[in-house]
Design a protein around this motif. Structure first.
Motif, PDB file in Angstrom:
ATOM      1  N   HIS A  10       0.636  -1.037  -0.198  1.00 21.25           N
ATOM      2  CA  HIS A  10       0.470   0.218   0.198  1.00 21.25           C
ATOM      3  C   HIS A  10       1.196   0.905  -0.211  1.00 21.25           C
ATOM      4  O   HIS A  10       0.922   2.252  -0.844  1.00 21.25           O
ATOM      5  CB  HIS A  10      -0.562   0.189   1.944  1.00 21.25           C
ATOM      6  CG  HIS A  10      -1.647   1.321   1.077  1.00 21.25           C
ATOM      7  ND1 HIS A  10      -1.012   2.625   2.105  1.00 21.25           N
ATOM      8  CD2 HIS A  10      -3.182   1.591   0.828  1.00 21.25           C
ATOM      9  CE1 HIS A  10      -1.756   3.480   1.608  1.00 21.25           C
ATOM     10  NE2 HIS A  10      -2.829   2.717   1.734  1.00 21.25           N
ATOM     11  N   ASP A  11       1.684   1.385   1.156  1.00 19.37           N
ATOM     12  CA  ASP A  11       2.239   2.253   1.338  1.00 19.37           C
ATOM     13  C   ASP A  11       3.138   3.004  -0.607  1.00 19.37           C
ATOM     14  O   ASP A  11       3.904   4.088  -0.268  1.00 19.37           O
ATOM     15  CB  ASP A  11       3.093   2.618   2.407  1.00 19.37           C
ATOM     16  CG  ASP A  11       1.934   3.141   3.710  1.00 19.37           C
ATOM     17  OD1 ASP A  11       0.592   3.335   3.376  1.00 19.37           O
ATOM     18  OD2 ASP A  11       3.292   3.012   4.928  1.00 19.37           O
TER      19      ASP A  11
ATOM     20  N   CYS B 153      -7.572  -1.580  -0.439  1.00 24.05           N
ATOM     21  CA  CYS B 153      -6.155  -2.477   0.874  1.00 24.05           C
ATOM     22  C   CYS B 153      -6.806  -2.761   1.891  1.00 24.05           C
ATOM     23  O   CYS B 153      -7.580  -3.200   2.812  1.00 24.05           O
ATOM     24  CB  CYS B 153      -5.742  -0.997   1.199  1.00 24.05           C
ATOM     25  SG  CYS B 153      -4.409  -1.560   1.837  1.00 24.05           S
TER      26      CYS B 153
ATOM     27  N   VAL C  58       0.518  -0.186   7.197  1.00 24.22           N
ATOM     28  CA  VAL C  58       0.244   1.505   6.845  1.00 24.22           C
ATOM     29  C   VAL C  58      -0.118   2.395   7.485  1.00 24.22           C
ATOM     30  O   VAL C  58       0.121   2.688   8.709  1.00 24.22           O
ATOM     31  CB  VAL C  58      -1.864   1.097   6.358  1.00 24.22           C
ATOM     32  CG1 VAL C  58      -2.031   2.188   5.282  1.00 24.22           C
ATOM     33  CG2 VAL C  58      -2.198  -0.149   5.132  1.00 24.22           C
TER      34      VAL C  58
ATOM     35  N   HIS D 100      -2.567   6.479   4.891  1.00 26.73           N
ATOM     36  CA  HIS D 100      -3.578   6.297   4.470  1.00 26.73           C
ATOM     37  C   HIS D 100      -4.020   7.737   3.571  1.00 26.73           C
ATOM     38  O   HIS D 100      -3.959   8.678   3.573  1.00 26.73           O
ATOM     39  CB  HIS D 100      -4.137   6.514   6.026  1.00 26.73           C
ATOM     40  CG  HIS D 100      -4.111   5.718   6.712  1.00 26.73           C
ATOM     41  ND1 HIS D 100      -3.156   5.867   7.611  1.00 26.73           N
ATOM     42  CD2 HIS D 100      -4.715   4.378   7.362  1.00 26.73           C
ATOM     43  CE1 HIS D 100      -2.619   4.723   8.150  1.00 26.73           C
ATOM     44  NE2 HIS D 100      -3.785   3.412   8.103  1.00 26.73           N
TER      45      HIS D 100
ATOM     46  N   TYR E  43     -10.624   0.416   3.316  1.00 29.87           N
ATOM     47  CA  TYR E  43      -9.593  -0.281   3.541  1.00 29.87           C
ATOM     48  C   TYR E  43     -10.746  -0.961   4.550  1.00 29.87           C
ATOM     49  O   TYR E  43     -11.803  -0.908   5.091  1.00 29.87           O
ATOM     50  CB  TYR E  43      -8.616   0.422   5.520  1.00 29.87           C
ATOM     51  CG  TYR E  43      -7.806   1.605   3.884  1.00 29.87           C
ATOM     52  CD1 TYR E  43      -6.271   1.200   3.942  1.00 29.87           C
ATOM     53  CD2 TYR E  43      -8.394   3.007   4.194  1.00 29.87           C
ATOM     54  CE1 TYR E  43      -5.181   2.148   3.690  1.00 29.87           C
ATOM     55  CE2 TYR E  43      -7.602   3.690   3.371  1.00 29.87           C
ATOM     56  CZ  TYR E  43      -6.411   3.089   2.754  1.00 29.87           C
ATOM     57  OH  TYR E  43      -5.065   4.791   2.886  1.00 29.87           O
TER      58      TYR E  43
END
Length: 199
Positions: free
Chosen positions: A85-86, A98, A111, A114, A120
């Motif tokens: 994700h990041d 995610c 994570v 955001h 999420y």
């Protein structure tokens, strides 16, 4: 793997690794703890158009990064999990969803970046510190009832007790890692096509 590879080819004896990455008692405690978090629960939805594009963190992703970027820019449903994700955020790639399904405590730090346009999803089997990290970030994920696979279905029975209004069709089944669970999860979200990058 290199530690157990043998010169003649193949592998030497390896200790058997099976089961959950955390003890069953901790899985059940995580499920109990999940009730304290007022997140909406995911329910199975009708079929929809489009492709569920799952981005895993394997090295082949680098060979297809611009293709993924183009698909995201075209508005396709881009899904990832955990640390990927990041990394995608740093690359400027918008993420539709995610998935955070790993029950280990260290996942609370996966994570950090955001995004307002990202939905999420956390599993009822997640550690409470992972759930709290979302609360602390001001993010309200959706909760996924996880059919974890403990003996005698104790995990499912506990969730039926704690979440009595959620139908069985909304429990997530599947493999032993998030990308494999992404397949039935895509189906729950109505997708009938799923494609993977970096798996």
């Amino acid at each position: 793997m290199l530690d157990v590879a043998v010169k003649e080819g193949g592998f030497g004896e390896v200790r058997e690794i099976k089961g959950s990455p955390i003890p069953p008692e901790q899985v059940l405690q995580n499920i109990r703890d999940s009730v304290a978090f007022d997140f909406p629960v995911v329910r199975k939805v009708p079929e929809r158009e489009g492709v569920f594009v799952f981005i895993a963190g394997g090295p082949t992703l680098l060979d297809h990064l611009e293709e993924v970027r183009a698909r995201a820019a075209a508005g396709e449903f881009i899904v990832t999990s955990n640390n990927t994700h990041d990394w995608l955020v740093e690359k400027g790639i918008p993420i539709s969803a995610c998935l955070i399904f790993d029950p280990k405590e260290k996942v609370k730090d996966y994570v950090k970046r955001h995004q307002p346009g990202t939905q999420y999803y956390v599993a009822t089997t997640n550690n409470k510190l992972t759930m709290q990290a979302f609360v602390d970030a001001g993010v309200k994920p959706q909760k996924v009832l996880m059919a974890y696979g403990l003996d005698e279905s104790v995990d499912i029975n506990l969730q039926k007790e704690l979440y009595p209004s959620i139908p069985a069709s909304s429990y997530l089944v599947g493999g032993t890692m998030t990308p494999l669970r992404a397949i039935p999860f895509a189906y729950m979200l109505g997708f009938r096509k799923i494609e993977f990058y970096g798996l």
